[in-house]
Every structure is written in structure tokens, then in C-alpha cells.
Design an enzyme around this catalytic site. Sequence first.
Site, PDB file in Angstrom:
ATOM      1  N   GLU A   1       0.740  -1.141   0.005  1.00 14.16           N
ATOM      2  CA  GLU A   1      -0.118  -0.027   0.026  1.00 14.16           C
ATOM      3  C   GLU A   1       0.778   1.231   0.213  1.00 14.16           C
ATOM      4  O   GLU A   1       2.101   1.204   0.677  1.00 14.16           O
ATOM      5  CB  GLU A   1      -0.819   0.088   1.427  1.00 14.16           C
ATOM      6  CG  GLU A   1      -2.352  -0.415   0.881  1.00 14.16           C
ATOM      7  CD  GLU A   1      -3.136   0.707   0.213  1.00 14.16           C
ATOM      8  OE1 GLU A   1      -2.602   1.385  -0.474  1.00 14.16           O
ATOM      9  OE2 GLU A   1      -4.463   0.798   0.666  1.00 14.16           O
TER      10      GLU A   1
ATOM     11  N   LYS B   1      -0.111   6.323   8.799  1.00  9.82           N
ATOM     12  CA  LYS B   1      -0.810   7.415   9.368  1.00  9.82           C
ATOM     13  C   LYS B   1      -1.873   6.852  10.385  1.00  9.82           C
ATOM     14  O   LYS B   1      -2.859   6.645  10.198  1.00  9.82           O
ATOM     15  CB  LYS B   1      -1.640   8.346   8.173  1.00  9.82           C
ATOM     16  CG  LYS B   1      -1.961   9.791   8.559  1.00  9.82           C
ATOM     17  CD  LYS B   1      -2.901  10.354   7.481  1.00  9.82           C
ATOM     18  CE  LYS B   1      -2.404  10.783   6.359  1.00  9.82           C
ATOM     19  NZ  LYS B   1      -3.186  11.590   5.574  1.00  9.82           N
TER      20      LYS B   1
ATOM     21  N   ASP C   1      -4.663   4.891   6.355  1.00 11.86           N
ATOM     22  CA  ASP C   1      -4.911   6.193   7.025  1.00 11.86           C
ATOM     23  C   ASP C   1      -6.011   5.407   7.979  1.00 11.86           C
ATOM     24  O   ASP C   1      -5.831   4.930   9.293  1.00 11.86           O
ATOM     25  CB  ASP C   1      -5.452   7.016   5.859  1.00 11.86           C
ATOM     26  CG  ASP C   1      -5.964   8.198   6.800  1.00 11.86           C
ATOM     27  OD1 ASP C   1      -6.026   8.557   7.821  1.00 11.86           O
ATOM     28  OD2 ASP C   1      -6.776   9.082   5.899  1.00 11.86           O
TER      29      ASP C   1
HETATM   30  P1  IMP Z   1      -7.842   4.451   4.525  1.00 11.99           P
HETATM   31  O1  IMP Z   1      -8.763   3.435   3.986  1.00 11.99           O
HETATM   32  O2  IMP Z   1      -8.404   5.635   5.162  1.00 11.99           O
HETATM   33  O3  IMP Z   1      -6.741   3.737   5.267  1.00 11.99           O
HETATM   34  O4  IMP Z   1      -7.180   5.009   3.242  1.00 11.99           O
HETATM   35  C1  IMP Z   1      -6.122   4.503   2.406  1.00 11.99           C
HETATM   36  C2  IMP Z   1      -6.046   5.268   1.152  1.00 11.99           C
HETATM   37  O5  IMP Z   1      -6.279   6.658   1.479  1.00 11.99           O
HETATM   38  C3  IMP Z   1      -4.583   5.247   0.602  1.00 11.99           C
HETATM   39  O6  IMP Z   1      -4.467   4.209  -0.281  1.00 11.99           O
HETATM   40  C4  IMP Z   1      -4.523   6.405  -0.314  1.00 11.99           C
HETATM   41  O7  IMP Z   1      -5.129   6.301  -1.501  1.00 11.99           O
HETATM   42  C5  IMP Z   1      -5.406   7.210   0.622  1.00 11.99           C
HETATM   43  N1  IMP Z   1      -4.753   8.380   1.300  1.00 11.99           N
HETATM   44  C6  IMP Z   1      -5.018   8.374   2.828  1.00 11.99           C
HETATM   45  N2  IMP Z   1      -4.164   9.516   3.115  1.00 11.99           N
HETATM   46  C7  IMP Z   1      -3.584  10.197   2.150  1.00 11.99           C
HETATM   47  C8  IMP Z   1      -2.804  11.298   2.206  1.00 11.99           C
HETATM   48  O8  IMP Z   1      -2.131  12.062   2.882  1.00 11.99           O
HETATM   49  N3  IMP Z   1      -2.441  11.431   0.540  1.00 11.99           N
HETATM   50  C9  IMP Z   1      -3.105  10.748  -0.527  1.00 11.99           C
HETATM   51  N4  IMP Z   1      -3.742   9.632  -0.354  1.00 11.99           N
HETATM   52  C10 IMP Z   1      -4.119   9.129   1.061  1.00 11.99           C
HETATM   53 MG    MG Z   2      -5.073   5.072  -2.894  1.00  9.47          MG
END
Ligand code: IMP
Ligand code: MG
Length: 191
Positions: free
Chosen positions: A104, A136, A108
Site C-alpha cells: 500500500e 498514518k 490512514d
Molecule cells: P484508508 O482506507 O483511510 O486507510 O485510506 C487509504 C487510502 O487513502 C490510501 O490508499 C490512499 O489512497 C488514501 N490516502 C490516505 N491518506 C492520504 C494522504 O495523505 N495522501 C494521499 N492519499 C491518502
Molecule cells: Mg490510494
Amino acid sequence: MTTGENIEGIIDHKLFSEDDIEAMTDRLGKQLTKDYAGKFPVVIGALKGAIYFLTALTPKIDVKMQLDFLDVSSYGNGFSSSGQVKLITDITCDVKDRDVLIVEDIVDTGQTLKFMEDLLRKRGAKSVKCCAMLNKTARRVDNVTVDYYGAHVQNEFVVGFGLDYLNAYRNIPYVGVLKQSVIDAHRDEEK
Ligand code: IMP
Ligand code: MG
């Protein structure tokens, strides 16, 4: 942004340089070479964000591996997750009884990773692990483990080396923090 402008103009400051990313992939490559020795993992890149990191990382993992790609989407509006994860493009291989390593760009909230892990476990994968360039943790909602990662990031929006804002800026060769003015300008456009 008008055509012809330098794309790096949208970066507030550089967070991880090309050298930093090289050091991350060196370290992770060595670790993964040890941990997957004697196995034949399926390494699954999460499209599209992970392609730069995957391309830098996998030549440093000295084990026989199979590559595949999965495209899932969760982003509602450019910078925050919609919470609804959808499968856009599926992998092409059978993961039953296979060791799977998801690659990945960034984890986030964890919702995307949770969705992918559940899907692959349901299909009978022997093990499912994740290697992310960035971790993150501030907004994590799903209980997922990022087994390997290059670095932690604070709760700020980063672009470059695969990471996008509204599907742009993935090709910036390092990771930087997006200027708040770029986000504000987009919000104003939407009003
Ligand atoms: P999650 O499902 O919230 O963990 O999001 C994961 C996805 O969100 C990652 O694969 C990224 O595509 C996008 N994402 C999360 N934070 C960022 C960021 O700071 N910059 C760009 N894309 C992000
Ligand atoms: Mg993504």
C-alpha cells in the site's frame, strides 16, 4: 493550477526525499527477504497509489514472488475517506493457501486495508500481511496491523511517489505535504 505550471509548486514542504525513500525500501527489502525466505508469496499492489513504492521495493526482496494488483476505492472527496470501500479491479490469481503481502502507499483510517484483508482471507489465503510506505495512525478506525512500513506520518495530507490529490501529483518523485491553499482553492471552486 494552469497548464505548464511546475507541479512541485503545490508542495508546502518535502517530507521524505528520494534518498529517504531509497533507505526505506532498502531496510524493508532486507526484512521481507528474511521473513519470506523459502516462501512463494503473492505480492498484491493496491492500485494506483502503490505502484511507485512497489516498483522501488520488490527488486530488493530476494525471494521468488508472484505479482498481482487490486484496485479498491474509498475516497469520496480528494482527501478524506468516504468509508465505503468498493472493489474496482480484482486480482487475477487464486490466493487459496498462499502467503499474501499487500503493498500500500499509505494506511490512514485502515478501512481500505481491512476490506482487502477480509477479501483475501475469505478466499483462503494462508497469511495476509501488509507493507505500506507510510503509516498514518491518527485517524485509524479499523483494527488493522500494518506489519511493515517505511515511516509514520502525522495527520497531514501528503502527495507524491504514488500518492495523489484528486488523481494528480502521483509522479512527484518524493513525498511532500500539500499546500493548504491548494485544498482551499478546490473547496472554493466547489462552492
Ligand atoms: P484508508 O482506507 O483511510 O486507510 O485510506 C487509504 C487510502 O487513502 C490510501 O490508499 C490512499 O489512497 C488514501 N490516502 C490516505 N491518506 C492520504 C494522504 O495523505 N495522501 C494521499 N492519499 C491518502
Ligand atoms: Mg490510494
